[in-house]
Write a protein that holds these residues in place. Structure first.
Motif, mmCIF file in Angstrom:
data_model
loop_
_atom_site.group_PDB
_atom_site.id
_atom_site.type_symbol
_atom_site.label_atom_id
_atom_site.label_comp_id
_atom_site.label_asym_id
_atom_site.label_seq_id
_atom_site.Cartn_x
_atom_site.Cartn_y
_atom_site.Cartn_z
ATOM 1 N N THR A 321 0.842 -1.190 0.000
ATOM 2 C CA THR A 321 0.000 0.000 0.000
ATOM 3 C C THR A 321 0.880 1.244 0.000
ATOM 4 O O THR A 321 2.114 1.152 0.079
ATOM 5 N N PHE A 322 0.256 2.434 -0.083
ATOM 6 C CA PHE A 322 0.994 3.689 -0.174
ATOM 7 C C PHE A 322 0.462 4.679 0.859
ATOM 8 O O PHE A 322 -0.746 4.750 1.114
ATOM 9 N N THR A 323 1.384 5.450 1.421
ATOM 10 C CA THR A 323 1.000 6.503 2.359
ATOM 11 C C THR A 323 0.713 7.794 1.601
ATOM 12 O O THR A 323 1.176 7.997 0.481
ATOM 13 N N LYS A 324 -0.041 8.683 2.238
ATOM 14 C CA LYS A 324 -0.316 9.984 1.626
ATOM 15 C C LYS A 324 0.894 10.904 1.693
ATOM 16 O O LYS A 324 1.132 11.705 0.796
ATOM 17 N N THR A 325 1.653 10.797 2.747
ATOM 18 C CA THR A 325 2.795 11.686 2.934
ATOM 19 C C THR A 325 4.020 11.169 2.188
ATOM 20 O O THR A 325 4.145 9.969 1.922
ATOM 21 N N THR A 326 4.910 12.088 1.850
ATOM 22 C CA THR A 326 6.214 11.720 1.294
ATOM 23 C C THR A 326 7.346 12.089 2.248
ATOM 24 O O THR A 326 8.518 11.847 1.929
#
Length: 384
Positions: A321-326
């Motif tokens: 999955t992927f987070t919203k923040t970088t």
């Protein structure tokens, strides 16, 4: 010439006091120094009031422009005064040619104008990067720095050619020599030119800019870009060491720019025991529901939560999955939270994480097999 300079002010004084005739040179010099000082004080007072007035009215740009040209104009007053002083001294027996004053005035004026131009370019560069530009789009530091360097180079060339022309040097001859000698210079300084054009390509293609985190899979280059020059790019590594990379290097290597990522990825495999096979589907479904409800997970990106493979001692569930923040630090905090939630889900379903184990079957024995290696939690270890 001396009479023309002294007559308007000194001559009336001498006419009233004839005894001052032998001191007319001292009177002229004193008057000139006093006049330059008075003009400087008056100029400082007027410009200070103007800057304060512009600041109160919110004209920050006009105030910065006035500050930029204030010092060069003040120096121009003293330059004119010194050049007139030299011309006066040349008529009083001092071994100084009167042409020195004119030459000083001419060359000094060109240099001061060039200096004022450089200061104005710096003000314009800061203004282009300023967020308060009347609704106009703010330029990044890399672009503003590139434009500033380009205009500085053009201005320095123009000032240099003007000085040479004022000195009586033929500019056309220099330009013709530059065309012929440029070939030889190109061969002698090919590395320097390669770095120059490498820097130009960075400014044009913009694979990164000042403040970006970059790394290269081809070279041991990783860190934050601090400065992009015409020859070198300075990168601050994560152990706070400055790394100076010739710009020509970037034309031959691949460069990653993680600063321009839209998301950060969480990619893990979670292994549960084979004895918990009946609970795997429920665990997978709950992990997926947890990720869909997580406020820091970007549900618009690819999300995979499935039993992925049968390992030597575990059934592996892939979590992708992927987070919203970088942001690097925040990303690891989110990843830790997700992993702890997964551990809670496994525990709530009565399952356990798998440990590496081996089953050894002893020939000729009917008893239960012994475990070698590391038994799972709650499993006994048969020393036989």
């Amino acid at each position: 010439m001396l009479e023309e300079l002294l007559t308007p002010v000194v001559a009336p004084i001498i006419s009233h006091w004839p005894g001052l005739q032998p001191y007319r040179l001292q009177l002229a010099i004193g008057f000139l120094v006093a006049l330059v000082w008075l003009l400087t004080v008056l100029f400082n007072w007027i410009t200070s009031r103007l800057i304060q007035h512009l600041s109160r009215r919110g004209s920050a740009m006009n105030g910065q422009v006035l500050k930029a040209i204030r010092t060069p104009l003040r120096l121009m007053i003293w330059l004119l005064g010194i050049s007139l002083l030299i011309e006066i001294l040349s008529h009083s027996g001092v071994p100084v040619s009167k042409a020195v004053g004119a030459e000083l005035r001419r060359f000094g004026t060109i240099i001061i104008i060039g200096w004022a131009g450089l200061r104005l370019i710096r003000v314009a560069e800061e203004w282009l990067m300023s967020p308060a530009r009347g609704g106009r789009k703010q330029l990044d530091k890399t672009t503003a720095d590139a434009l500033g360097k380009l205009f500085r180079l053009i201005l320095l060339i123009l000032v240099g050619l003007t000085l040479l022309q004022s000195a009586g040097v033929s500019i056309s001859g220099i330009l013709a020599f530059g065309g012929v000698g440029g070939i030889a210079v190109g061969f002698a300084a090919r590395d320097l030119l390669a770095n120059f054009f490498g820097g130009l390509m960075i400014y044009m293609d913009r694979p990164f800019r000042v403040g970006d985190w970059v790394r290269s899979p081809d070279k041991e280059i990783e860190g934050t870009v601090e400065h992009i020059g015409w020859r070198l790019t300075r990168i601050r590594t994560f152990d706070q060491r400055p790394l100076y990379v010739p710009n020509a290097t970037f034309t031959n290597i691949a460069v990653e720019n993680p600063s321009r990522m839209f998301n950060r990825r969480i990619f893990e495999h979670v292994g549960v025991r084979y004895s918990d096979v009946g609970r795997v589907k429920e665990i997978v479904d709950q992990i997926r529901e947890m990720l869909l409800a997580h406020e820091e997970i970007d549900t618009h990106q690819t999300m995979i939560v499935h039993l992925n493979r049968f390992g030597p001692s575990s059934m592996d569930i892939m979590v992708y999955t992927f987070t919203k923040t970088t942001q690097w630090v925040k990303y690891h905090a989110i990843k830790q939270d997700v992993m702890l939630r997964i551990a809670d889900i496994i525990e709530q379903n009565g399952a356990e994480f798998a440990f590496p184990t081996q089953t050894i079957h002893l020939a000729g024995q009917d008893e239960e097999p012994a475990f070698a290696g590391y038994p799972g939690p709650g499993e006994g270890h048969n020393p036989s």
